[in-house]
Design a protein around this motif. Sequence first.
Motif, PDB file in Angstrom:
ATOM      1  N   ASP A 158      32.816  -4.772   6.080  1.00 53.44           N
ATOM      2  CA  ASP A 158      31.824  -4.972   5.021  1.00 53.44           C
ATOM      3  C   ASP A 158      32.535  -4.748   3.692  1.00 53.44           C
ATOM      4  OD1 ASP A 158      29.644  -5.091   3.336  1.00 53.44           O
ATOM      5  OD2 ASP A 158      28.743  -3.232   4.054  1.00 53.44           O
ATOM      6  N   THR A 159      32.765  -5.834   2.962  1.00 55.71           N
ATOM      7  CA  THR A 159      33.499  -5.720   1.700  1.00 55.71           C
ATOM      8  C   THR A 159      32.719  -4.935   0.655  1.00 55.71           C
ATOM      9  OG1 THR A 159      32.706  -7.909   1.066  1.00 55.71           O
ATOM     10  CG2 THR A 159      34.890  -7.779   2.038  1.00 55.71           C
ATOM     11  N   LYS A 195      33.597 -15.349  11.856  1.00 53.30           N
ATOM     12  CA  LYS A 195      32.715 -14.620  12.775  1.00 53.30           C
ATOM     13  C   LYS A 195      32.714 -15.350  14.116  1.00 53.30           C
ATOM     14  CE  LYS A 195      27.990 -13.013  13.322  1.00 53.30           C
ATOM     15  NZ  LYS A 195      26.668 -12.912  12.700  1.00 53.30           N
ATOM     16  N   GLY A 196      32.861 -14.587  15.185  1.00 50.11           N
ATOM     17  CA  GLY A 196      32.873 -15.158  16.529  1.00 50.11           C
ATOM     18  C   GLY A 196      34.259 -15.460  17.069  1.00 50.11           C
ATOM     19  N   SER A 203      32.149  -9.334  11.782  1.00 54.69           N
ATOM     20  CA  SER A 203      31.902  -9.502  10.347  1.00 54.69           C
ATOM     21  C   SER A 203      33.178  -9.191   9.568  1.00 54.69           C
ATOM     22  CB  SER A 203      30.772  -8.573   9.888  1.00 54.69           C
ATOM     23  OG  SER A 203      31.087  -7.216  10.184  1.00 54.69           O
ATOM     24  N   GLY A 204      33.170  -9.593   8.291  1.00 55.33           N
ATOM     25  CA  GLY A 204      34.249  -9.216   7.391  1.00 55.33           C
ATOM     26  C   GLY A 204      35.558  -9.944   7.563  1.00 55.33           C
ATOM     27  N   ALA A 205      35.549 -11.125   8.192  1.00 54.74           N
ATOM     28  CA  ALA A 205      36.783 -11.881   8.411  1.00 54.74           C
ATOM     29  C   ALA A 205      37.392 -12.276   7.067  1.00 54.74           C
ATOM     30  CB  ALA A 205      36.491 -13.110   9.258  1.00 54.74           C
ATOM     31  N   PRO A 206      38.695 -12.486   7.038  1.00 52.00           N
ATOM     32  CA  PRO A 206      39.630 -12.595   8.162  1.00 52.00           C
ATOM     33  C   PRO A 206      40.115 -11.220   8.630  1.00 52.00           C
ATOM     34  CG  PRO A 206      40.816 -12.992   6.135  1.00 52.00           C
ATOM     35  CD  PRO A 206      39.368 -12.786   5.762  1.00 52.00           C
TER      36      PRO A 206
END
Length: 144
Positions: free
Chosen positions: A37-38, A104-105, A64-67
């Motif tokens: 979570d940025t 995501k995923g 969440s939060g990629a990369p």
Amino acid sequence: MSITHSLSFALSLVAVVSFAPRPHHAPVVHEIRIEGDTASEQFRFTPRVTTAVPGDVLQFTVVSGAPHSVVFEVKGLTPAAHAALNASMPARLSDLSGPMLRAKGDQYRVVVPALAAGTYHFYCLMHRAYNMGADLRIDAPHGN
């Protein structure tokens, strides 16, 4: 049935049971969530410690939060463990470094190689400054 014949049969049965193949450990797939979570600057692998045996599968999934990425720590590795980890990581970008997981995923699977019992640290290169890391704890294989 004579006593000699019964004794011979019992000894044969013991020999068969003693040398029968032991059941193999069925690989376990360990789900490891990659979260970030940025806004709150919170980045983590969940769980923080995964206990596995050689042959198990580590399945990293971006939540969440990629990369993100999965990189094993070089410090403290024996040359054999270093080589085994590199060989177990498909689509490596560099030494001990898996591919970039961009969305995501996205998933990354690593089959746990034959490593000595102990703790192996991994981290996300993009979020290392946020202490985004976790540990793989290797136990002795089942039945040993």
